[in-house]
Design an enzyme around this catalytic site. Structure first.
Site, PDB file in Angstrom:
ATOM      1  N   LYS A  63     -92.241  -8.575 -22.576  1.00  0.00           N
ATOM      2  CA  LYS A  63     -91.131  -8.932 -23.464  1.00  0.00           C
ATOM      3  C   LYS A  63     -91.520 -10.266 -24.086  1.00  0.00           C
ATOM      4  O   LYS A  63     -90.830 -11.277 -23.938  1.00  0.00           O
ATOM      5  CB  LYS A  63     -89.830  -9.017 -22.630  1.00  0.00           C
ATOM      6  CG  LYS A  63     -88.565  -9.256 -23.405  1.00  0.00           C
ATOM      7  CD  LYS A  63     -88.062  -8.056 -24.182  1.00  0.00           C
ATOM      8  CE  LYS A  63     -86.850  -8.414 -25.023  1.00  0.00           C
ATOM      9  NZ  LYS A  63     -86.402  -7.326 -25.896  1.00  0.00           N
ATOM     10  N   ASP A  90     -89.083   3.721 -11.970  1.00  0.00           N
ATOM     11  CA  ASP A  90     -87.965   4.605 -11.599  1.00  0.00           C
ATOM     12  C   ASP A  90     -87.668   5.551 -12.770  1.00  0.00           C
ATOM     13  O   ASP A  90     -87.417   6.743 -12.580  1.00  0.00           O
ATOM     14  CB  ASP A  90     -86.700   3.796 -11.250  1.00  0.00           C
ATOM     15  CG  ASP A  90     -86.522   3.595  -9.731  1.00  0.00           C
ATOM     16  OD1 ASP A  90     -87.530   3.661  -8.991  1.00  0.00           O
ATOM     17  OD2 ASP A  90     -85.380   3.371  -9.284  1.00  0.00           O
ATOM     18  N   TYR A 111     -90.157 -11.943  -8.505  1.00  0.00           N
ATOM     19  CA  TYR A 111     -89.906 -11.492  -7.139  1.00  0.00           C
ATOM     20  C   TYR A 111     -90.382 -12.469  -6.068  1.00  0.00           C
ATOM     21  O   TYR A 111     -90.349 -12.159  -4.886  1.00  0.00           O
ATOM     22  CB  TYR A 111     -90.573 -10.122  -6.907  1.00  0.00           C
ATOM     23  CG  TYR A 111     -89.834  -8.951  -7.534  1.00  0.00           C
ATOM     24  CD1 TYR A 111     -88.927  -9.136  -8.571  1.00  0.00           C
ATOM     25  CD2 TYR A 111     -90.036  -7.659  -7.094  1.00  0.00           C
ATOM     26  CE1 TYR A 111     -88.257  -8.072  -9.145  1.00  0.00           C
ATOM     27  CE2 TYR A 111     -89.368  -6.584  -7.670  1.00  0.00           C
ATOM     28  CZ  TYR A 111     -88.481  -6.805  -8.697  1.00  0.00           C
ATOM     29  OH  TYR A 111     -87.816  -5.744  -9.260  1.00  0.00           O
TER      30      TYR A 111
HETATM   31 MG   LIG Z   1     -87.974   0.055  -7.154  1.00  0.00          MG
END
Ligand SMILES: [Mg+2]
Ligand SMILES: NC(=O)C1=CN([C@@H]2O[C@H](COP(=O)(O)OP(=O)(O)OC[C@H]3O[C@@H](n4cnc5c(N)ncnc54)[C@H](O)[C@@H]3O)[C@@H](O)[C@H]2O)C=CC1
Ligand SMILES: CC(C)CC(=O)C(=O)O
Length: 347
Positions: free
Chosen positions: A186, A247, A135
């Protein structure tokens, strides 16, 4: 001694406007009279961007820095190209204020509907790294718009950044009854970043002999979050995996409308920011359909962060009682849910 909270309020876009109003309603109702609440609202998001072209300036950061904490609704609007506000405001702020612990609790409260079979015990927290990973904007594109375009988005993982968030997660696991910490990554494919995370995790684990540890690849973690969420106590993971699995965690533990989060700067050099896990939900914005519970629970996290544990407990109890009765009630609007919670915390 009189106490005070100086809060920056950023409603943002879409349902952010609606849910923050309810969060503030409940905050005002829960605070005792001797606590002076001062709020300053900021117009960040699509409104500011269309008016000035700015997303978040250095001067804005200087102003925000003066507050005790920040309450955010959500950022992102269909009228602004995707990423402009998400990167230019939200991630910029999280990075500038070093919000490296992105705390996301998931708890399935009694009587709350879940898409999972039965009523599994779900009570875990995700400690998502908040300032690194894929990000950071570390990438680019060449031959843009041609059939030969190449785009990269390189994940940044520093030993410093990984160790501090892993330590934070061990501390949280140590303080919980089950004392279990799961690393989700991962590392069978993303071997450079994955091995850094795993090596640091294993090294820090030696200092926490009471904490049981395990490792799960992120793809398998999505299976267990659905088939056996009770196995999780504390999860630590990187920025991207944490975004995705929280989420899913929300969906199985009462829905995205009840999932709260805190972007924490543990050293308190900068104000921490509290916000629902969800986004601006343009599909339901302006219709009074948004559930403000996630924002109200984020207010509880904010109060706990500032040392108002009794008030945070009262909010969580009010939400618990409200959710337990929801099944039996007709559907309510955003403000009706906020009103009901405000009455409960005041009473
Ligand atoms: Mg989100
Ligand atoms: N922290 C933030 O400010 C975040 C901002 N976003 C931005 O929000 C915009 C919309 O993103 P989406 O991917 O659609 O995710 P979203 O979380 O806004 O919506 C996903 C789904 O959940 C529903 N939903 C979300 N919050 C709800 C609530 N409180 N009550 C009832 N239903 C709710 C929406 O109606 C939609 O069906 C985008 O611009 C995105 O970049 C997305 C996630 C986080
Ligand atoms: C919009 C993104 C920058 C953030 C996000 O989805 C999140 O933090 O959950």
């Amino acid at each position: 001694m009189s106490r005070s909270i100086d809060l920056a309020v950023i409603p943002g876009d879409g349902i952010g406007q609606e849910v923050v109003a309810e969060g503030l309603k409940v905050l005002s109702a829960v605070l005792p009279q001797d606590v002076k609440l001062e709020t300053k609202e900021y117009d960040f998001g699509a409104r500011r961007y269309h008016a000035t072209g700015d997303t978040l300036t250095d001067a804005d950061l200087e102003q925000l820095k003066q507050h005790d904490a920040i309450l955010l609704g959500a950022i992102g609007d269909p009228s602004v190209p995707s990423g402009v506000l998400e990167r230019g405001f939200l991630l910029k702020l999280r990075f500038a204020f070093d919000h490296h612990v992105n705390l996301r609790p998931s708890k399935l409260l009694p009587g709350v509907a879940t898409p999972l079979a039965g009523q599994p015990e779900i009570d875990f927290i995700v400690v998502r790294e908040g300032t690194e990973g894929p990000y950071t904007g570390n990438g680019g594109t060449i031959r843009k718009g041609t059939p030969h375009e190449v785009a990269t988005e390189v994940s940044v993982n520093t030993a410093f950044g990984v160790e501090r968030v892993v330590r934070d997660a061990f501390e949280r696991a140590q303080a919980r009854p089950r004392k279990k910490l799961t690393l989700v990554h991962k590392n069978n494919v993303l071997t450079f970043a994955g091995h850094l995370w795993t090596n640091i995790f294993n090294k820090v684990a030696e200092e926490y002999p009471e904490v049981t540890t395990d490792y799960i690849h992120v793809d398998a973690a999505t299976i267990y979050l659905v088939t056996d969420p009770g196995r999780f106590d504390v999860i630590v993971t990187d920025n991207l995996f944490g975004d995705i699995i929280t989420d899913l965690a929300a969906a199985v533990s009462g829905g995205i409308g009840v999932a709260a989060s805190g972007n924490i700067n543990p050293s308190r050099e900068f104000p921490s920011m509290f916000e629902p896990v969800h986004g601006s939900a343009p599909d339901i914005a302006g219709q009074g359909k948004a559930d403000p519970t996630a924002t109200v629970l984020s207010v509880a996290l904010l109060l706990r962060h500032l040392g108002y544990d009794t008030e945070a407990d009262r909010i969580e109890q009010a939400v618990s009682a409200d959710l337990a009765e929801r099944g039996a009630l007709p559907a309510r609007s955003t403000s009706e849910i906020g009103d009901a919670l405000a009455v409960r915390v005041a009473g």
